[in-house]
Design a protein around this motif. Structure first.
Motif, PDB file in Angstrom:
ATOM      1  N   ASN B  48       0.823  -1.218   0.000  1.00 13.79           N
ATOM      2  CA  ASN B  48       0.000   0.000   0.000  1.00 13.79           C
ATOM      3  C   ASN B  48       0.861   1.274   0.000  1.00 13.79           C
ATOM      4  OD1 ASN B  48       0.814   0.143   2.624  1.00 13.79           O
ATOM      5  ND2 ASN B  48      -1.213   0.436   3.493  1.00 13.79           N
ATOM      6  N   ARG B  78      -4.550   3.471  -1.636  1.00 20.39           N
ATOM      7  CA  ARG B  78      -4.579   3.133  -0.202  1.00 20.39           C
ATOM      8  C   ARG B  78      -6.014   3.037   0.324  1.00 20.39           C
ATOM      9  NH1 ARG B  78      -0.506   7.368   0.537  1.00 20.39           N
ATOM     10  NH2 ARG B  78       1.556   6.430   0.382  1.00 20.39           N
ATOM     11  N   SER B  79      -6.903   3.842  -0.261  1.00 20.89           N
ATOM     12  CA  SER B  79      -8.271   3.819   0.240  1.00 20.89           C
ATOM     13  C   SER B  79      -8.975   2.506  -0.120  1.00 20.89           C
ATOM     14  CB  SER B  79      -9.063   5.028  -0.287  1.00 20.89           C
ATOM     15  OG  SER B  79      -9.333   4.858  -1.652  1.00 20.89           O
ATOM     16  N   GLU B  80      -8.389   1.739  -1.060  1.00 21.48           N
ATOM     17  CA  GLU B  80      -8.975   0.445  -1.441  1.00 21.48           C
ATOM     18  C   GLU B  80      -8.277  -0.712  -0.745  1.00 21.48           C
ATOM     19  OE1 GLU B  80     -11.506   0.376  -3.489  1.00 21.48           O
ATOM     20  OE2 GLU B  80     -11.434   2.450  -4.195  1.00 21.48           O
ATOM     21  N   VAL B  81      -7.177  -0.413  -0.043  1.00 25.65           N
ATOM     22  CA  VAL B  81      -6.382  -1.455   0.610  1.00 25.65           C
ATOM     23  C   VAL B  81      -6.338  -1.161   2.107  1.00 25.65           C
ATOM     24  CG1 VAL B  81      -4.131  -2.568   0.713  1.00 25.65           C
ATOM     25  CG2 VAL B  81      -4.963  -1.687  -1.467  1.00 25.65           C
ATOM     26  N   GLY B  82      -6.988  -1.996   2.891  1.00 22.84           N
ATOM     27  CA  GLY B  82      -7.010  -1.760   4.335  1.00 22.84           C
ATOM     28  C   GLY B  82      -5.745  -2.279   4.985  1.00 22.84           C
ATOM     29  N   PRO B 157     -12.536  -1.989   1.840  1.00 27.16           N
ATOM     30  CA  PRO B 157     -11.354  -2.295   1.027  1.00 27.16           C
ATOM     31  C   PRO B 157     -11.531  -3.580   0.232  1.00 27.16           C
ATOM     32  CG  PRO B 157     -10.956  -2.886   3.307  1.00 27.16           C
ATOM     33  CD  PRO B 157     -12.301  -2.221   3.280  1.00 27.16           C
ATOM     34  N   LYS B 158     -10.787  -3.669  -0.870  1.00 26.44           N
ATOM     35  CA  LYS B 158     -10.808  -4.888  -1.681  1.00 26.44           C
ATOM     36  C   LYS B 158      -9.773  -5.878  -1.153  1.00 26.44           C
ATOM     37  CE  LYS B 158     -13.492  -2.903  -4.857  1.00 26.44           C
ATOM     38  NZ  LYS B 158     -13.699  -1.654  -4.092  1.00 26.44           N
TER      39      LYS B 158
END
Lengths: 222, 242
Positions: B48, B78-82, B157-158
């Motif tokens: 990320n 980053r907003s899609e990956v926690g 997140p994905k």
């Protein structure tokens, strides 16, 4: 002792007005100083060599020269460019002076916040400015309060030097009064008491604020 | 979902990641194991972009999109990956609820009421709805980490990244965090987990990567890696744990 009380009674109106002036001078200069301090704190942590050097130069010059010299330099310097009332010239000089110290206070408190806070904020997709504003600064500001309070007290007392620009704040009023009544000892004593009372009140306010903020965090809300 | 080719990362003269290849498919749970300092966390942080890979790295693609850290909007990725951290990194000046709603409101621009509804659902899911008004200071380590998971999930997140999520916890609190992670895996979340919990790796992991000195030494199904490691170093590492 009676002489002091007499001088107090004779001049109470002038000193009351002067107290207002001192408070106004202090408030205006400290608000400006906070803005200046925050900007230069960011210059120092920006990672840019140029901005860092600018901030470093500013802090070095301000910390390395006496306030009275800065005050006179700025006042007579500004008069060459724009006509600025003595009050504003004084407030500006005080702000530039305190700003250097406040910049270091803010820089220290921002850098004292755990790196993980910024990382967590960024990992949620926040931009750097948003993370700074919502996550880092509120915590840093709280941590800076004791040092800021101290700096505010210094600023309040330093405002006495603006008397030399002809502003009738507390010290300036004492200057005039003792020239008229030929009792400098008692007159300066009265002026000193005014400052002392203001500082005591201010210290109390800062302590209250500190307590309230620390309660807020550890408050048990169940 | 994630494809990494020949990733390199150095800190100054210290070469931490050496030509690392990693790929994670949708709904897959990948577990990274290895000794401290082997580069697992750095690898995770490169996914990320909390660490920016060296420019010589071949390719990082996230959700089918090749990322150029110099040009692309990393905030968007980053907003899609926690991410969940070893030390939780909850925001101490915000309540549990505010920790969870912060990013949805200020990054996703969700209405406050919608964000609160969603946050309450997520806190319910991690079993902490009753702590919504508490502050992080008032929680145990396990509770903090579950809030941190809810906070990351609030961005829908994905992919979820876990960086030693149980390493800072007292032993009796590890279970509750692993339980939440297991449920997530069961729901089909794509996960990359750095952990020393071999039981979790074996039970939940679809694929295990063993790292040593900045390289991926071996990867495979958990059963293969744990019962029949092919590489000498993997065998030595697992031997130390038993």
């Amino acid at each position: 002792m009676t002489a002091i009380i007499e001088i107090f009674i004779e001049n109470w109106e002038a000193f009351l007005f002067a107290t207002g002036m001192t408070l106004k001078l202090t408030a205006v200069s400290l608000v400006l100083a906070m803005v200046i301090g925050l900007v230069f704190a960011f210059f120092k942590i920006s990672g840019s060599k140029i901005l860092y050097s600018i901030a470093q130069l500013y802090i070095t010059v301000i910390r390395g020269t006496p306030l009275i010299v800065q005050l006179m330099f700025l006042y007579f310097g500004i008069i060459q460019l724009v006509v600025l009332p003595a009050f504003w010239a004084g407030a500006l000089a005080l702000a530039i002076h305190s700003g250097a110290y406040i910049a270091e206070i803010f820089r220290g408190s921002i850098q004292s916040i755990n790196r993980g806070q910024m990382e967590a904020a960024r990992s949620l997709g926040m931009t750097y400015p948003l993370a700074m504003r919502r996550i880092i600064l509120p915590q840093a500001f709280k941590r800076a309060i004791p040092a800021l309070g101290n700096q505010f007290i210094i600023g309040l007392k330093d405002s006495s030097l603006v008397a030399y620009l002809g502003v009738s704040e507390i010290y300036g009023t004492a200057l005039y009064a003792q020239a008229a009544n030929f009792q400098p000892f008692e007159t300066y004593m009265v002026a000193g008491c005014y400052y002392l009372v203001l500082v005591i009140i201010f210290t109390w306010l800062v302590n209250k604020l500190e307590q309230r903020l620390s309660v807020e965090q550890s408050e048990v809300t169940k | 979902m994630i494809r990494i080719k020949k990733l390199n990362k150095s800190f100054g003269s210290l070469h931490v990641l050496k030509d690392v290849d990693l790929s994670v498919s949708e709904r897959e749970v990948v577990v990274l194991i290895g000794a401290s300092g082997s580069g697992k966390s750095t690898l995770l942080r490169c996914i990320n972009f909390l660490e920016i890979p060296d420019s010589g790295s071949d390719e990082i693609s996230i959700m089918g999109q090749t990322v150029d850290p110099q040009k692309d909007n990393l905030n968007q990725i980053r907003s899609e990956v926690g991410m969940v951290f070893q030390h939780f990194n909850l925001f101490p000046h915000r309540s549990v609820l505010e920790n969870v709603t912060e990013a949805p409101i200020f990054v996703r621009k969700l209405k406050k009421s919608a964000a609160v509804d969603m946050a309450m659902q997520l806190l319910e899911k991690v079993g902490l709805a009753d702590k919504a008004k508490s502050y992080p200071d008032q929680l145990s380590g396990g509770q903090k980490q579950r809030v941190a998971i809810a906070r990351a999930l609030a961005m829908s997140p994905k992919i979820m990244l876990f960086d030693e999520p149980t390493s800072a916890l007292d032993p009796e609190l590890v279970g509750e965090v692993l339980q939440v992670m297991k449920e997530l895996a069961k729901e089909g979340m794509t996960m990359v987990v750095v952990t020393h919990e071999m039981g979790f790796a074996r039970e939940v992991g679809d694929r295990v990567y063993y790292m040593d000195e900045g390289k991926i030494v071996e990867n495979g199904q958990p059963d293969e890696i744990f019962s029949n490691p092919k590489n000498e170093r993997t065998r030595a590492f697992l031997g130390q744990l038993l």
